[in-house]
Design an enzyme around this catalytic site. Structure first.
Site, short mmCIF file in Angstrom:
data_model
loop_
_atom_site.label_atom_id
_atom_site.label_comp_id
_atom_site.label_asym_id
_atom_site.label_seq_id
_atom_site.Cartn_x
_atom_site.Cartn_y
_atom_site.Cartn_z
N GLU A 208 -6.01 14.33 2.78
CA GLU A 208 -6.93 13.77 1.83
C GLU A 208 -7.72 14.73 0.97
O GLU A 208 -8.96 15.08 1.10
CB GLU A 208 -7.81 12.77 2.64
CG GLU A 208 -7.20 11.72 3.21
CD GLU A 208 -8.13 10.52 3.47
OE1 GLU A 208 -9.55 10.84 3.46
OE2 GLU A 208 -7.97 9.56 3.98
N GLU A 396 -2.43 6.61 7.10
CA GLU A 396 -3.57 5.71 7.75
C GLU A 396 -3.65 4.53 7.25
O GLU A 396 -3.70 4.38 5.76
CB GLU A 396 -4.90 6.82 7.32
CG GLU A 396 -4.92 8.00 8.29
CD GLU A 396 -6.41 8.73 7.93
OE1 GLU A 396 -7.18 8.03 7.60
OE2 GLU A 396 -6.43 10.01 8.07
C1 GBH Z 1 -10.05 8.66 6.08
O1 GBH Z 1 -10.86 8.75 5.17
C2 GBH Z 1 -10.07 10.05 7.15
O2 GBH Z 1 -8.85 10.59 6.76
C3 GBH Z 1 -10.30 9.79 8.34
O3 GBH Z 1 -10.69 11.06 9.02
C4 GBH Z 1 -11.38 8.93 8.44
O4 GBH Z 1 -11.71 8.87 9.94
C5 GBH Z 1 -10.82 7.49 8.10
O5 GBH Z 1 -10.42 7.47 6.65
C6 GBH Z 1 -12.08 6.34 8.05
O6 GBH Z 1 -12.80 6.85 7.02
O7 GBH Z 1 -19.77 6.90 2.47
O8 GBH Z 1 -19.61 6.25 0.16
O9 GBH Z 1 -19.31 8.60 0.80
C7 GBH Z 1 -10.88 7.76 4.19
C8 GBH Z 1 -11.53 8.04 2.85
C9 GBH Z 1 -13.42 9.34 2.58
C10 GBH Z 1 -13.33 6.95 2.31
C11 GBH Z 1 -14.82 9.20 2.69
C12 GBH Z 1 -14.69 6.96 2.94
C13 GBH Z 1 -16.73 7.86 2.53
C14 GBH Z 1 -17.44 7.20 1.06
N1 GBH Z 1 -13.02 8.15 3.03
N2 GBH Z 1 -15.63 8.06 2.21
S1 GBH Z 1 -19.23 7.17 1.23
#
Ligand code: GBH
Length: 490
Positions: A208, A396
């Site tokens: 990612e 994922e």
């Molecule tokens: C994945 O991220 C990761 O690869 C994994 O490690 C993680 O545990 C899993 O998904 C579940 O989240 O709070 O508005 O700033 C997914 C992509 C990046 C989506 C971080 C949520 C935070 C948005 N994620 N994002 S915010």
């Protein structure tokens, strides 16, 4: 006559865990599929034979043991120990204590019936200083894990970078702000590939870009917590994809023949607002442009004109040789898919517009996790139709739920099952149309350290009581076990 079917049957299938040994519970009894072979009522929503069902975790989110056996600090150790950065000031110091409990965790996987496990290797365990002298004890942990997986008949899929950059590289060169980190990553990748590719046949370079670069170096809510100006930031994006490309080359040079390499990207999944040719075409255009800085440059070996034009004077500086490295051929594409954006055609030069979600759009426990099952159809379909990729994994997919144990100690996460049922139905739709998705890794095997959300959001098939480290399968674990056993959505 009414009877308490759901509660009693669920308790019979998974309940053993709640009161006793965890590993036994989900898988010990005869899989229902075996009993039901002759009585299956439906073969609809079936997956092809050999479809790879798996589950996933990442090192810093589950391992703990952050100072053990010579591991160096990562940017997430420093970030999580900085007050105010993570919900509840939680850290990954212990997490799921998987470093010590990996045998129990492999047993949980075996009970689910998964055929594949996607995990990540902690760079600071292998090179505590980022570069220089390796720490053999760090790799030993993964050797033990691989032996355990092998004994359980579970195929390993290893990710080399799931965000735990050695802090030494952040301190010395500014982490991914510098191409020194890209080169250091390639050295680490070659080192690991040489030593583990006797058993690991599928390697993901980076997990990612679209999360760790944006949130870590622009938004500042992930480690290392920076908010760079556009020019430095675009260069950071470039260094990250360069790190991927150099690592692909290093893996090819050092791994056993036949080792396959790819990446795991949370691409922006563009779903057409209406499934008509004009909007489907707009969603394909949007897919290229909205992923220009990562997936598109990796698969095309060049930045799109629109990306460079929009960046203007802030565009990254690069050479042709770097672009060639970034575009090194890969064997498969992994996509982490949680939620779509909806796109419609329009008359703008780009030929598409992203339609914002209305306020009423439903989401799971995490506010960002909008429920759009068709993401699991359009994500891989777009990748295959635009770039002719012939081997795709869903690296994922999963969701957060409130997950409050009931009075009997079990977690009846019907909302997670609803989410999975709908997403998997859309995946099945694509696979049955010939979209080349070979496997699916459910995020996650168990609740774990959810980055800036700490331990407040649970994504696991197994509930983790962090005070005791006890793992308990949720109802969704039974759901997934049945999906795997029957090889179809139910
Ligand atoms: C994945 O991220 C990761 O690869 C994994 O490690 C993680 O545990 C899993 O998904 C579940 O989240 O709070 O508005 O700033 C997914 C992509 C990046 C989506 C971080 C949520 C935070 C948005 N994620 N994002 S915010």
């Amino acid at each position: 006559m009414r009877r308490d079917v759901s509660r009693r049957d669920f308790a019979r299938v998974v309940g053993a865990t709640a009161v006793g040994a965890s590993a036994a519970l989900v898988g010990a009894s005869t899989p229902v599929a075996a009993q039901a072979a002759g009585t299956e009522t439906s073969r609809s929503l079936a997956f092809p034979d050999g479809f790879l069902w798996g589950t996933a975790t990442a090192a810093y989110q589950v391992e703990g043991a952050v100072t053990e056996d010579g591991r160096g600090p990562s940017i997430w150790d420093i970030f999580s120990h900085t007050p105010g950065k993570v919900a509840g000031n939680a850290t990954g110091d212990v997490a799921d204590d998987h470093y010590h409990r990996y045998k129990e965790d492999v047993a949980l996987m075996k009970a689910l019936g998964v055929k594949g496990y996607r995990f990540s290797i902690a760079w600071p365990r292998v090179f505590p200083d980022g570069t220089g002298a390796p720490n053999p004890k760090g790799l030993d942990f993964y050797n033990r894990l691989l032996d355990e997986l092998h004994a359980a008949g579970i195929e390993p899929y290893a990710t080399l970078y799931h965000w735990d950059l050695p802090q030494a590289l952040q301190d010395r060169v500014g982490g991914w702000e510098s191409s020194e980190t890209s080169k250091a990553f390639a050295e680490y990748a070659g080192y690991v590939a040489e030593r583990l590719s006797d058993r690991v046949k599928h390697i993901f370079t980076i997990n990612e870009f679209g999360a760790f670069v944006e949130l870590g170096y622009r938004v500042g809510v992930h480690a290392p917590g920076l908010t760079l100006a556009p020019k430095a930031f675009n260069q950071t994006r470039h260094n990250a994809v360069l790190g991927h490309g150099l690592a692909v080359q290093a893996i090819r040079a050092h791994a056993k023949p036949g080792t396959k390499v790819g990446l795991a990207e949370n691409m922006t999944v563009c779903a057409p607002v209406l499934e008509t040719p004009v909007h489907v075409a707009a969603a394909e255009r949007a897919t290229r442009e909205l992923n220009a800085q990562y997936l598109t440059v990796i698969l095309e070996g060049k930045y799109t004109e629109a990306y460079l034009a929009a960046a203007g004077a802030d565009a990254p500086v690069f050479t042709d040789a770097e672009l060639a490295a970034i575009g090194s051929p890969i064997d498969f594409v992994g996509i982490n898919i949680y939620t779509p954006v909806y796109v419609r055609a329009d008359d703008s030069p780009a030929g598409f517009t992203v339609v914002p979600h209305p306020a009423s759009f439903p989401h799971m426990a995490s506010p960002w996790l909008f429920v759009g099952p068709e993401a699991l159809y359009w994500g891989p379909r777009n990748v295959s139709s635009i770039w002719k990729v012939g081997e795709i994994y869903i690296t994922e997919n999963g969701c957060s739920s409130s997950d409050v144990p009931a009075a009997d100690g079990l977690v009846y996460d019907t909302d997670r099952i609803m989410y999975l049922r709908n997403y998997l139905s859309q995946l099945q739709r694509g696979v049955s149309e010939g979209v080349p998705v070979r496997g699916y890794f459910l995020w996650s095997l168990m609740d774990n350290f959810e980055w800036a959300d700490g331990y407040t959001n649970r994504f696991g098939l197994h509930y983790v009581d962090y005070a005791t480290q006890k793992r308990t399968p949720k109802l969704s674990a039974s759901f997934y076990r049945e999906v795997i056993a029957r090889n179809r959505v139910l």
